[in-house]
Scaffold this active site. Structure first.
Site, PDB file in Angstrom:
ATOM      1  N   GLU A 128       0.832  -1.208   0.000  1.00 18.41           N
ATOM      2  CA  GLU A 128       0.000   0.000   0.000  1.00 18.41           C
ATOM      3  C   GLU A 128       0.865   1.256   0.000  1.00 18.41           C
ATOM      4  O   GLU A 128       0.512   2.273  -0.589  1.00 18.41           O
ATOM      5  CB  GLU A 128      -0.945   0.017   1.212  1.00 18.41           C
ATOM      6  CG  GLU A 128      -2.101  -0.957   1.106  1.00 18.41           C
ATOM      7  CD  GLU A 128      -3.100  -0.581   0.019  1.00 18.41           C
ATOM      8  OE1 GLU A 128      -2.712  -0.472  -1.149  1.00 18.41           O
ATOM      9  OE2 GLU A 128      -4.282  -0.415   0.346  1.00 18.41           O
ATOM     10  N   THR A 180      -5.448   9.414  -6.261  1.00 14.88           N
ATOM     11  CA  THR A 180      -5.453   9.299  -4.797  1.00 14.88           C
ATOM     12  C   THR A 180      -4.727  10.499  -4.183  1.00 14.88           C
ATOM     13  O   THR A 180      -5.162  11.047  -3.166  1.00 14.88           O
ATOM     14  CB  THR A 180      -4.775   7.977  -4.365  1.00 14.88           C
ATOM     15  OG1 THR A 180      -5.394   6.915  -5.093  1.00 14.88           O
ATOM     16  CG2 THR A 180      -4.947   7.708  -2.882  1.00 14.88           C
TER      17      THR A 180
HETATM   18  P1  ADP Z   1      -7.070   1.384  -5.568  1.00 11.14           P
HETATM   19  O1  ADP Z   1      -7.701   2.272  -4.536  1.00 11.14           O
HETATM   20  O2  ADP Z   1      -8.070   0.874  -6.562  1.00 11.14           O
HETATM   21  O3  ADP Z   1      -6.201   0.319  -4.969  1.00 11.14           O
HETATM   22  P2  ADP Z   1      -4.742   2.985  -5.849  1.00 11.14           P
HETATM   23  O4  ADP Z   1      -4.687   4.305  -6.543  1.00 11.14           O
HETATM   24  O5  ADP Z   1      -4.590   2.923  -4.367  1.00 11.14           O
HETATM   25  O6  ADP Z   1      -6.088   2.285  -6.368  1.00 11.14           O
HETATM   26  O7  ADP Z   1      -3.599   2.007  -6.402  1.00 11.14           O
HETATM   27  C1  ADP Z   1      -3.360   1.839  -7.735  1.00 11.14           C
HETATM   28  C2  ADP Z   1      -1.918   2.281  -8.063  1.00 11.14           C
HETATM   29  O8  ADP Z   1      -0.991   1.247  -7.687  1.00 11.14           O
HETATM   30  C3  ADP Z   1      -1.760   2.492  -9.541  1.00 11.14           C
HETATM   31  O9  ADP Z   1      -0.899   3.592  -9.734  1.00 11.14           O
HETATM   32  C4  ADP Z   1      -1.084   1.217 -10.032  1.00 11.14           C
HETATM   33  O10 ADP Z   1      -0.279   1.417 -11.169  1.00 11.14           O
HETATM   34  C5  ADP Z   1      -0.224   0.825  -8.830  1.00 11.14           C
HETATM   35  N1  ADP Z   1       0.028  -0.618  -8.758  1.00 11.14           N
HETATM   36  C6  ADP Z   1       1.230  -1.248  -8.795  1.00 11.14           C
HETATM   37  N2  ADP Z   1       1.082  -2.586  -8.679  1.00 11.14           N
HETATM   38  C7  ADP Z   1      -0.236  -2.832  -8.593  1.00 11.14           C
HETATM   39  C8  ADP Z   1      -1.007  -4.016  -8.459  1.00 11.14           C
HETATM   40  N3  ADP Z   1      -0.445  -5.229  -8.434  1.00 11.14           N
HETATM   41  N4  ADP Z   1      -2.338  -3.882  -8.382  1.00 11.14           N
HETATM   42  C9  ADP Z   1      -2.926  -2.658  -8.435  1.00 11.14           C
HETATM   43  N5  ADP Z   1      -2.257  -1.501  -8.565  1.00 11.14           N
HETATM   44  C10 ADP Z   1      -0.919  -1.579  -8.643  1.00 11.14           C
END
Ligand code: ADP
Length: 312
Positions: A128, A180
């Site tokens: 995270e 975010t």
């Molecule tokens: P969500 O709230 O849907 O998790 P976030 O904005 O917190 O979305 O996270 C998505 C971000 O994390 C994106 O920038 C994405 O490229 C990055 N990321 C890297 N690896 C992963 C993964 N395995 N799964 C999802 N997002 C990923």
């Protein structure tokens, strides 16, 4: 060689008044990961979806979690993972948390369950941190544990599972981007005491309502006077969606995570479907593409299935 298949559910964090401290797991959507143990210290990532997420382990949430497990155990252990993502990254329904939690649970399973739940949450929070810059557990905890989680504290970790009634959840994901970082930046740094009092009354009411199976109390407590008034301006149609979902019978709801998804809780499937129709009507009218899910609270969290590999 042992291979496992891991199902990692989507999650709704920031449960209305429970910003950063309450989250729940969904039965749908759900990511699928296939993971094998390697006898050399490396992480190999394959993507089986259209999202083009990084395969460099340092840049992928799942990779970062595997690396942190490897750092802890040392030796010649590594992981190969194929990720089939059904939770769109950036949707606000815990896409990054699913990969982080899935990786932590998969690694633990393949290593013979040597870590406890708090340790798994600690590993997963490293993922995270990569995705959003801060360690938070309100998606990860419900993803791993299922149900509703209360994050009383992350330093030190203090997570409480809250038993909940069989609630139905409707989610709409308008196809717009809410970064975010932007959603965090617009938040006020200070709150008025009268707002804080109202908010903690609601949080206590929500937790009590979940514990007592009191749907009216849950509905009354699903009110956010601090975050939602600021953040909802980033989501077109938010006020209309909320009003028409309530009219359709929803108990209440709000922004899922940091948006743009909006979720609503309902007491049964018929109402949850009427709520979906109300959401669709708004976004059809606004001409904004969207996905919807009508689902229930996932009570078991990340689940693991053994895959038998037949050698010819
Ligand atoms: P969500 O709230 O849907 O998790 P976030 O904005 O917190 O979305 O996270 C998505 C971000 O994390 C994106 O920038 C994405 O490229 C990055 N990321 C890297 N690896 C992963 C993964 N395995 N799964 C999802 N997002 C990923």
């Amino acid at each position: 060689m042992r291979k496992i298949k891991v199902y990692a559910p989507g999650t709704v964090a920031n449960l209305v008044c429970g910003f950063d401290i309450l989250g729940l797991a969904l039965n749908e959507p759900c990511d699928i990961m296939e993971v094998t143990l390697l006898d050399e210290p490396k992480v190999i990532i394959h993507n089986r979806d259209e999202f083009n997420l990084p395969t460099d382990p340092e840049k992928n949430v799942a990779g970062v979690v595997f690396l942190s497990v490897m750092e802890k155990i040392g030796g010649n252990t590594g992981f190969e993972v194929t990720i089939e993502k059904h939770i769109k990254p950036g949707s606000g329904i815990g896409s990054s948390a699913a990969s982080a939690a899935g990786a932590a649970v998969a690694a633990n399973h393949l290593l013979g369950n040597i870590f406890n739940t708090d340790e798994l949450i600690q590993f997963a929070m490293n993922g995270e941190k990569l995705a959003s810059g801060v360690k938070h557990a309100d998606n990860i905890a419900p993803c791993i544990l299922g149900g509703v989680s209360l994050i009383r504290s992350i330093h030190p970790l203090d997570i409480i599972s809250i038993p909940s009634p069989d609630l139905h959840v409707t989610v709409v994901h308008p196809q717009i981007e809410v970064r975010t970082a932007d959603a965090r930046q617009i938040l006020r740094k200070q709150v008025l005491l009268k707002d804080a009092i109202r908010q903690w009354g609601n949080i206590a009411g929500l937790v009590a309502g979940l514990l007592k199976n009191d749907l009216d109390l849950i509905g009354r407590s699903l009110e956010d006077v601090i975050i939602e008034p600021v953040r909802s301006i980033l989501i077109p149609g938010f006020d209309e969606v909320k009003a028409s979902c309530k009219e359709a019978g929803a108990l209440g709801g709000g922004i899922s995570g940091s948006g743009p998804s909006i979720f609503m809780l309902s007491k049964n499937e018929t109402t949850a479907r009427a709520v979906e129709a109300a959401m669709k009507e708004v976004y059809e009218r606004l001409g904004i593409a969207y996905y919807t899910y009508v689902t229930t609270v996932n009570q078991k969290g990340v689940s693991v299935e053994e895959i038998t590999i037949v050698n010819h």
